[in-house]
Design a protein around this motif. Structure first.
Motif, PDB file in Angstrom:
ATOM      1  N   ARG A  18       0.896  -1.157   0.000  1.00  0.00           N
ATOM      2  CA  ARG A  18       0.000   0.000   0.000  1.00  0.00           C
ATOM      3  C   ARG A  18       0.929   1.200   0.000  1.00  0.00           C
ATOM      4  O   ARG A  18       1.673   1.410   0.947  1.00  0.00           O
ATOM      5  CB  ARG A  18      -0.877   0.054   1.251  1.00  0.00           C
ATOM      6  N   THR A  19       0.923   1.964  -1.055  1.00  0.00           N
ATOM      7  CA  THR A  19       1.802   3.120  -1.197  1.00  0.00           C
ATOM      8  C   THR A  19       0.967   4.330  -1.603  1.00  0.00           C
ATOM      9  O   THR A  19       0.197   4.256  -2.556  1.00  0.00           O
ATOM     10  CB  THR A  19       2.879   2.864  -2.257  1.00  0.00           C
ATOM     11  N   LYS A  20       1.104   5.398  -0.867  1.00  0.00           N
ATOM     12  CA  LYS A  20       0.386   6.636  -1.165  1.00  0.00           C
ATOM     13  C   LYS A  20       1.254   7.822  -0.776  1.00  0.00           C
ATOM     14  O   LYS A  20       2.210   7.689  -0.017  1.00  0.00           O
ATOM     15  CB  LYS A  20      -0.921   6.722  -0.364  1.00  0.00           C
TER      16      LYS A  20
ATOM     17  N   PHE B 205       3.995   7.109   2.210  1.00  0.00           N
ATOM     18  CA  PHE B 205       4.003   5.972   3.123  1.00  0.00           C
ATOM     19  C   PHE B 205       3.901   4.694   2.309  1.00  0.00           C
ATOM     20  O   PHE B 205       3.336   4.660   1.220  1.00  0.00           O
ATOM     21  CB  PHE B 205       2.887   6.050   4.169  1.00  0.00           C
ATOM     22  N   LYS B 206       4.489   3.648   2.852  1.00  0.00           N
ATOM     23  CA  LYS B 206       4.538   2.362   2.159  1.00  0.00           C
ATOM     24  C   LYS B 206       4.461   1.265   3.214  1.00  0.00           C
ATOM     25  O   LYS B 206       5.190   1.299   4.211  1.00  0.00           O
ATOM     26  CB  LYS B 206       5.843   2.266   1.373  1.00  0.00           C
ATOM     27  N   HIS B 207       3.558   0.308   3.012  1.00  0.00           N
ATOM     28  CA  HIS B 207       3.395  -0.799   3.957  1.00  0.00           C
ATOM     29  C   HIS B 207       3.163  -2.080   3.176  1.00  0.00           C
ATOM     30  O   HIS B 207       2.292  -2.126   2.300  1.00  0.00           O
ATOM     31  CB  HIS B 207       2.210  -0.529   4.886  1.00  0.00           C
ATOM     32  N   TYR B 208       3.920  -3.136   3.477  1.00  0.00           N
ATOM     33  CA  TYR B 208       3.739  -4.420   2.807  1.00  0.00           C
ATOM     34  C   TYR B 208       2.414  -5.010   3.253  1.00  0.00           C
ATOM     35  O   TYR B 208       2.164  -5.178   4.442  1.00  0.00           O
ATOM     36  CB  TYR B 208       4.890  -5.375   3.140  1.00  0.00           C
ATOM     37  N   ALA B 209       1.537  -5.304   2.314  1.00  0.00           N
ATOM     38  CA  ALA B 209       0.189  -5.732   2.666  1.00  0.00           C
ATOM     39  C   ALA B 209      -0.264  -7.001   1.957  1.00  0.00           C
ATOM     40  O   ALA B 209      -1.376  -7.458   2.192  1.00  0.00           O
ATOM     41  CB  ALA B 209      -0.790  -4.607   2.350  1.00  0.00           C
TER      42      ALA B 209
END
Length: 67
Positions: free
Chosen positions: A5-7, A36-40
Motif C-alpha cells: 500500500r503506497t500513497k 508511506f509504504k506498507h507491505y500488505a
C-alpha cells in the motif's frame, strides 16, 4: 492487488503508521518524504477486506484514514 500500500501525503506531522485489516493491527511501514509504504500482500486477502490506516505524529496522536 499490489504487494504494498503506497500513497503520498502532505501532512508533515506524520511520523509513523499502522495498518488494520479485519480488526488485526500491523505496525510498521515506511513514512518518508511525503510517502508511506506498507507491505500488505499477506494481510489483505480479499478485495472486500476493510483496510484502515492509522497515522501517528511524533506525540503518538492518531489520525485514522480508510482506503
Amino acid at each position: 492487488m499490489d504487494s504494498y500500500r503506497t500513497k503520498t501525503f502532505n501532512n508533515s506531522d506524520i511520523a509513523k503508521m499502522g495498518i488494520f485489516v479485519i480488526y488485526t493491527a500491523y505496525w510498521g511501514g515506511i513514512v518518508a518524504d511525503g510517502e508511506f509504504k506498507h507491505y500488505a500482500l499477506d494481510k489483505i486477502t480479499r478485495s472486500t477486506n476493510e483496510v484502515v490506516l492509522n497515522f501517528d505524529n511524533t506525540n503518538n496522536e492518531q489520525s485514522p484514514r480508510t482506503i
